[in-house]
Motif scaffolding. Structure first.
Motif, PDB file in Angstrom:
ATOM      1  N   ASP A  46      18.462  -9.792   1.297  1.00  0.00           N
ATOM      2  CA  ASP A  46      17.228  -9.842   0.698  1.00  0.00           C
ATOM      3  C   ASP A  46      17.969  -9.519  -1.132  1.00  0.00           C
ATOM      4  OD1 ASP A  46      15.567 -10.929  -0.780  1.00  0.00           O
ATOM      5  OD2 ASP A  46      14.241  -8.829  -1.182  1.00  0.00           O
ATOM      6  N   LYS A  47      19.572 -10.005  -1.256  1.00  0.00           N
ATOM      7  CA  LYS A  47      20.044 -10.009  -2.074  1.00  0.00           C
ATOM      8  C   LYS A  47      19.666  -9.499  -3.790  1.00  0.00           C
ATOM      9  CE  LYS A  47      24.415 -11.004   0.877  1.00  0.00           C
ATOM     10  NZ  LYS A  47      23.509 -10.925   1.744  1.00  0.00           N
ATOM     11  N   MET A  48      19.877  -9.059  -4.480  1.00  0.00           N
ATOM     12  CA  MET A  48      19.800  -9.270  -5.618  1.00  0.00           C
ATOM     13  C   MET A  48      20.769  -9.614  -6.493  1.00  0.00           C
ATOM     14  SD  MET A  48      18.143  -4.978  -6.449  1.00  0.00           S
ATOM     15  CE  MET A  48      17.816  -5.172  -8.211  1.00  0.00           C
ATOM     16  N   THR A  49      20.548 -10.092  -7.624  1.00  0.00           N
ATOM     17  CA  THR A  49      20.973 -10.955  -8.599  1.00  0.00           C
ATOM     18  C   THR A  49      22.053 -10.371  -9.486  1.00  0.00           C
ATOM     19  OG1 THR A  49      19.740 -11.645 -10.565  1.00  0.00           O
ATOM     20  CG2 THR A  49      20.097 -13.228  -8.561  1.00  0.00           C
ATOM     21  N   LEU A  50      22.897 -10.642 -10.366  1.00  0.00           N
ATOM     22  CA  LEU A  50      23.091  -9.390 -11.640  1.00  0.00           C
ATOM     23  C   LEU A  50      22.268  -9.020 -12.481  1.00  0.00           C
ATOM     24  CD1 LEU A  50      27.141 -11.809 -11.905  1.00  0.00           C
ATOM     25  CD2 LEU A  50      26.799  -9.426 -10.854  1.00  0.00           C
ATOM     26  N   HIS A  51      21.732 -10.064 -12.802  1.00  0.00           N
ATOM     27  CA  HIS A  51      20.623  -9.961 -14.144  1.00  0.00           C
ATOM     28  C   HIS A  51      19.682  -8.714 -12.935  1.00  0.00           C
ATOM     29  CE1 HIS A  51      22.057 -12.958 -16.563  1.00  0.00           C
ATOM     30  NE2 HIS A  51      22.613 -13.522 -15.376  1.00  0.00           N
ATOM     31  N   GLU A  52      19.532  -9.841 -12.265  1.00  0.00           N
ATOM     32  CA  GLU A  52      18.225  -8.399 -11.760  1.00  0.00           C
ATOM     33  C   GLU A  52      18.513  -6.916 -11.983  1.00  0.00           C
ATOM     34  OE1 GLU A  52      15.845 -11.287  -8.010  1.00  0.00           O
ATOM     35  OE2 GLU A  52      17.766  -9.558  -7.733  1.00  0.00           O
ATOM     36  N   LEU A  53      20.470  -6.876 -11.102  1.00  0.00           N
ATOM     37  CA  LEU A  53      20.639  -5.404 -11.105  1.00  0.00           C
ATOM     38  C   LEU A  53      20.850  -4.791 -13.117  1.00  0.00           C
ATOM     39  CD1 LEU A  53      23.245  -6.151  -9.035  1.00  0.00           C
ATOM     40  CD2 LEU A  53      21.391  -3.667  -8.774  1.00  0.00           C
ATOM     41  N   ALA A  54      21.297  -5.455 -13.572  1.00  0.00           N
ATOM     42  CA  ALA A  54      21.241  -5.478 -15.044  1.00  0.00           C
ATOM     43  C   ALA A  54      20.441  -5.190 -15.671  1.00  0.00           C
ATOM     44  CB  ALA A  54      22.204  -6.759 -15.614  1.00  0.00           C
ATOM     45  N   ALA A  55      18.887  -5.457 -15.094  1.00  0.00           N
ATOM     46  CA  ALA A  55      17.786  -4.850 -16.015  1.00  0.00           C
ATOM     47  C   ALA A  55      17.378  -3.319 -15.120  1.00  0.00           C
ATOM     48  CB  ALA A  55      16.224  -5.683 -15.379  1.00  0.00           C
ATOM     49  N   GLU A  56      17.429  -3.467 -14.461  1.00  0.00           N
ATOM     50  CA  GLU A  56      17.338  -1.887 -13.699  1.00  0.00           C
ATOM     51  C   GLU A  56      18.128  -0.885 -14.434  1.00  0.00           C
ATOM     52  OE1 GLU A  56      17.275   0.372  -9.583  1.00  0.00           O
ATOM     53  OE2 GLU A  56      17.331  -2.234  -9.470  1.00  0.00           O
TER      54      GLU A  56
END
Length: 287
Positions: free
Chosen positions: A252-262
């Motif tokens: 269940d890979k995370m997107t660049l935007h999801e990691l950026a928000a985190e």
């Protein structure tokens, strides 16, 4: 005189017993046998005038003989209606080539053509692999069954006697006897077959990837690559390692935007960290 001959539909000859086999046999058996004079007259009409009605009458009057000959080949496990169809083809070829000037009856001439067509059909359909390819083998194939007096295997003396009678070597008689009484095995199992009771040839064929050396080498390479990757990940900082894990090592890979928000940074910055981490891994694993 030929007007007395029954004239069923000629399509029956071409199609053969496509419906009820018993009904077909009964209908052809009801067709009167031609007298010699009638047969000669019909043959002359066809030969001299290309009278197709005359040819039709000759064929129809001899269908009963095809049925009789075809029944002699039922021991090969092929449908009787198919054997009759092939015999009908041979009969029509015989009618086309019959010369009444020789003074013989059509049935005596046609029997060889009828049997020839049935022989070809049997040889093509009796086994997946051809059992007889040469003329001598074909003769042996169709006569060996008749020569055997019992269902048991031929003794040495019987084998030699059959070989002498048919003009072949005893070894050929033995080989043909094996072919006659062998059976084709299913290559693939049935879809619902129990794997534990699967004895078909397909179950015993080696896989193209079944070379032990190749399997061991591949397993060693995978184990070594895994070990080196695990060690290489340890040199990364926690953030870079987690970015790689979330982007590449999970289902269940995370997107660049999801990691950026985190992490509270831009997606472009996450991408840069990911690229740098991959370069470090490659350099570490190349050592």
């Amino acid at each position: 005189m030929t007007s007395a001959v029954a004239k069923p539909n000629y399509d029956l000859v071409l199609a053969g017993p496509v419906g009820s086999l018993d009904a077909y046999i009964q209908s052809v058996g009801a067709i009167p046998v031609l007298a010699k004079e009638d047969e000669q007259a019909l043959a002359n009409r066809f030969r001299e005038n290309e009278d197709l009605d005359a040819a039709r009458d000759l064929v129809m009057a001899h269908l009963r003989f095809v049925v009789h000959i075809a029944k002699g080949y039922t021991g090969y496990g092929l449908p009787l209606n198919d054997l009759i169809q092939e015999g009908n083809v041979g009969l029509m070829k015989a009618v086309k080539r019959f010369d009444p000037d020789y003074g013989v009856r059509l049935v005596s001439f046609a029997v060889h053509w009828i049997r020839a067509e049935i022989h070809e059909f049997v040889l093509k359909n009796w086994r997946i692999v051809k059992v007889a390819t040469t003329k001598a083998q074909r003769k042996l194939f169709f006569n060996l069954r008749k020569k055997k007096k019992t269902l048991s295997w031929l003794s040495d003396a019987e084998t030699k006697a059959v070989a002498k009678d048919l003009g072949v070597k005893p070894e050929e008689v033995t080989e043909m006897e094996k072919r006659l009484y062998s059976r084709d095995a299913l290559f693939d199992p049935t879809p619902d077959a129990d794997d534990e009771r699967n004895f078909t040839p397909a179950a015993y064929l080696p896989s193209p990837q079944a070379d032990p050396a190749t399997l061991v080498e591949k397993a060693d390479w995978n184990e070594d690559a895994t070990t080196r990757m695990t060690a290489a990940l340890e040199i990364l900082d926690d953030r870079s390692r987690r970015i790689l894990e979330e982007r590449w090592l999970t289902e269940d890979k995370m997107t660049l935007h999801e990691l950026a928000a985190e992490y509270g940074i831009s997606a472009e910055r996450i991408r840069q960290l990911e690229v740098n981490a991959i370069k470090k891994l490659r350099n570490e694993m190349a050592v």
